[in-house]
Scaffold this active site. Structure first.
Site, PDB file in Angstrom:
ATOM      1  CG  ASP A 148       4.709  -1.873   8.383  1.00  0.00           C
ATOM      2  OD1 ASP A 148       5.416  -1.771   7.360  1.00  0.00           O
ATOM      3  OD2 ASP A 148       3.734  -1.140   8.627  1.00  0.00           O
ATOM      4  CB  ILE A 149       9.218  -3.522   5.250  1.00  0.00           C
ATOM      5  CG1 ILE A 149       8.227  -2.818   4.310  1.00  0.00           C
ATOM      6  CG2 ILE A 149       9.273  -5.017   4.969  1.00  0.00           C
ATOM      7  CD1 ILE A 149       8.718  -2.720   2.871  1.00  0.00           C
TER       8      ILE A 149
ATOM      9  CD  GLU B  42      -0.746  -2.091   0.148  1.00  0.00           C
ATOM     10  OE1 GLU B  42      -1.617  -2.416  -0.684  1.00  0.00           O
ATOM     11  OE2 GLU B  42      -0.758  -2.485   1.320  1.00  0.00           O
TER      12      GLU B  42
ATOM     13  CB  THR C  19       7.136  -3.657 -11.549  1.00  0.00           C
ATOM     14  OG1 THR C  19       6.221  -3.622 -12.644  1.00  0.00           O
ATOM     15  CG2 THR C  19       7.152  -2.271 -10.912  1.00  0.00           C
ATOM     16  CG  ASP C  20       6.656  -4.662 -16.901  1.00  0.00           C
ATOM     17  OD1 ASP C  20       5.907  -4.328 -15.946  1.00  0.00           O
ATOM     18  OD2 ASP C  20       6.275  -5.404 -17.833  1.00  0.00           O
ATOM     19  CD  GLU C  21       2.553  -2.076 -13.659  1.00  0.00           C
ATOM     20  OE1 GLU C  21       1.954  -1.054 -13.322  1.00  0.00           O
ATOM     21  OE2 GLU C  21       2.082  -3.215 -13.534  1.00  0.00           O
TER      22      GLU C  21
ATOM     23  CE1 TYR D 247       3.366  -1.983  -7.472  1.00  0.00           C
ATOM     24  CE2 TYR D 247       3.025  -1.939  -9.853  1.00  0.00           C
ATOM     25  CZ  TYR D 247       3.594  -2.525  -8.731  1.00  0.00           C
ATOM     26  OH  TYR D 247       4.387  -3.643  -8.861  1.00  0.00           O
TER      27      TYR D 247
ATOM     28  CB  SER E  93       5.086   3.690  -4.749  1.00  0.00           C
ATOM     29  OG  SER E  93       4.641   2.416  -5.183  1.00  0.00           O
ATOM     30  CE  LYS E  94       7.981  -2.540  -6.728  1.00  0.00           C
ATOM     31  NZ  LYS E  94       8.239  -3.450  -5.569  1.00  0.00           N
TER      32      LYS E  94
ATOM     33  N   GLY F 293      -5.145   6.836 -16.825  1.00  0.00           N
ATOM     34  CA  GLY F 293      -3.680   6.769 -16.995  1.00  0.00           C
ATOM     35  C   GLY F 293      -3.184   5.403 -17.423  1.00  0.00           C
TER      36      GLY F 293
END
Ligand code: NAD
Ligand code: TYD
Length: 342
Positions: A62-63, A87, A128-130, A152, A155-156, A277
Site C-alpha cells: 500500500d502506498i 482510487e 487528471t484533467d478532472e 475523486y 483527492s487528485k 455534480g
C-alpha cells in the site's frame, strides 16, 4: 541501470505504462508497487512478467504504508517514482470517498516523504484533467485554477497541491501530467467504454447518465503512456503538462460509434438518472506537451475499433472481473437507475 518504481502498475494505465517502459528503455528495471485493490489485477501484467524476467519486480503493498514504501525504495535503490496508484472511479468516490482520501491524498504524501528523505531523483504524478473541474468553453491550460467537483477529483487536486508544496518547500524534483479520459485494453469494466462494450457484447442495457450530451476528451492509452514517459524523461522539473486527446465528443456519440463497430443496436441505450455534480465538459490545451515533442497520434475510430476487438477477444479477462465483487457494485450503482429508466 535505472530503477523505476511504478506505483499502481497493476491497474489499467499503469500496466500499459510498464509494458511500454520496459520495451522503450532496455536499461530500466521496473519495480511495481501495488496494493491489488479491486482494480489491481496481475492478469494485466502476466505477459510482462514472462517477457521481462530480470528487469521487472512486483511488490504487493500500500502506498499509504510508510514501512513498505521506504523499504521498497531502499532495497531497490529507486531513482524515480511514477505514481499511478489511486482510487480512480468517480462513481465509487460518490458512494464512499474514504479510500480516495487514504490513497490519493495520504498515499501520495507518504510517497513524497519517502522521495524527500531517500533523495529520489524524480517524483512523477499521474494526474487528471478532472482537477480543473467543469469547462463550459475553451480549453484548460496548466496555469488555470484547480476547481475539482467530485470527491475523486478533489483527492487528485489535493495530491497535486501537496506535490507543489514539496517542490517549493523542499526543492523536490517533481513533474505532473494531467491526462484526459483514457481508453484501451485492460481498463476495468466500471468506466464508460469497457462497461458499455462488455454489456453490449452480452446484449445488456447501457446506463447512460442524463442526456448523454456531456463532453469528454478521449485519449488512447498508448498516447497517454508515451506522454507520461516523455515528461518523466524530458519534462521540466516543477512543471505540469496537459495530455489531452484533442478529441472532444459527446458521450452519446462515443457510445453510438462503439455500438456500430460491435454491430449492436442503439436500443440497448437507457437514459438513467444523472451522476450528482456531473461535470458537463472537460477539454485540455496541449500546447505545452506538444512543445516537448508529444502529440496524441492515434486516430479515434481506429483506436476504438482496436479496443472493442480487444474486449471481444479477451472475454477471459473481463468475465472473471464481472462475475466477482463487481456485481454488488453494479447493483448499488445501477439497479434502481435502470429500473426507473425510460
Ligand atoms: P485503475 O483503477 O485501473 O488502477 C489503479 C491501480 O492502483 C490498481 O492497480 C490498484 O490496485 C492500485 N492501488 C489503489 N490503491 C492503492 C494503494 N493504496 N497502494 C498501492 N496501489 C494501489 O486506474 P487507472 O485508470 O489505471 O488510473 C491510473 C492513474 O491515472 C490514476 O492515478 C488516475 O487518477 C489517473 N488517470 C486516469 C485516467 C483515466 O481515464 N482512467 C485519466 C487521467 C488520469
Ligand atoms: P467515466 O468513464 O466514469 O470517466 P469520468 O467520470 O472520469 O469522465 O465516465 C465518462 C463519461 O461517461 C462521464 O461523463 C460519465 C458517463 N457515464 C455514463 O453515462 N454512464 C456510466 O455508466 C458511466 C460509468 C459513465
Amino acid at each position: 541501470m535505472k530503477n523505476i518504481l511504478v506505483t499502481g502498475g497493476a491497474g489499467f494505465i499503469g500496466s500499459n505504462y510498464v509494458r511500454y517502459a520496459l520495451q522503450a528503455h532496455p536499461d530500466w528495471h521496473v519495480i511495481v508497487l501495488d496494493k491489488l485493490t479491486y482494480a489491481g489485477n496481475l492478469d494485466n501484467l502476466r505477459d510482462v512478467a514472462e517477457a521481462f524476467k530480470g528487469r521487472y519486480t512486483f511488490v504487493r503493498g500500500d502506498i499509504a504504508d510508510r514501512e513498505v514504501v521506504f523499504e521498497t525504495i531502499r532495497q531497490h535503490r529507486v531513482h524515480a517514482i511514477v505514481n499511478f496508484a489511486a482510487e480512480s472511479h468517480v462513481d465509487r468516490s460518490i458512494l464512499n470517498p474514504d479510500a480516495f482520501i487514504m490513497t490519493d491524498v495520504y498515499g501520495t504524501y507518504v510517497l513524497l516523504e519517502a522521495a524527500r528523505e531517500l533523495n529520489v531523483e524524480r517524483f512523477h504524478q499521474v494526474s487528471t484533467d478532472e482537477v480543473y473541474g467543469d469547462v463550459p468553453e475553451g480549453r484548460s491550460t496548466e496555469d488555470d485554477p484547480l476547481k475539482p467537483n467530485s470527491p475523486y477529483a478533489a483527492s487528485k487536486a489535493a495530491a497535486e497541491l501537496l506535490i507543489r508544496a514539496y517542490r517549493v518547500t523542499y526543492n523536490l524534483p517533481v513533474t505532473i501530467t494531467r491526462g484526459s479520459n483514457t481508453f484501451g485494453p485492460y481498463q476495468y469494466p466500471e468506466k464508460l467504454l469497457p462497461l458499455f462494450i462488455t454489456n453490449a457484447i452480452d446484449d445488456q442495457p447501457l446506463p447512460l447518465y442524463g442526456d448523454g450530451m456531456q463532453v469528454r476528451d478521449w485519449l488512447y492509452v498508448m498516447d497517454h503512456v508515451q506522454g507520461i514517459d516523455l515528461v518523466l524523461t524530458r519534462g521540466e522539473v516543477g512543471e505540469a503538462y496537459n495530455l489531452g486527446g484533442e478529441n472532444e465528443r459527446h458521450n452519446i456519440d462515443v457510445v453510438r460509434m462503439m455500438l456500430a463497430i460491435l454491430g449492436k443496436p442503439e436500443s440497448l441505450i437507457r437514459h438513467v438518472a444523472d451522476r450528482p455534480g456531473h461535470d458537463r465538459r472537460y477539454a485540455l490545451d496541449t500546447r505545452k506537451a506538444r512543445a516537448l515533442g508529444w502529440a496524441p497520434r492515434s486516430d479515434f475510430e481506429s483506436a476504438l475499433r482496436e479496443t472493442v476487438e480487444w474486449y471481444v477477444n479477451n472475454a477471459w479477462w473481463w468475465r472473471k472481473i464481472k462475475s466477482g465483487d463487481f456485481k454488488e457494485f453494479y447493483r448499488r450503482q445501477y439497479a434502481e437507475r435502470l429500473a426507473q429508466a425510460q
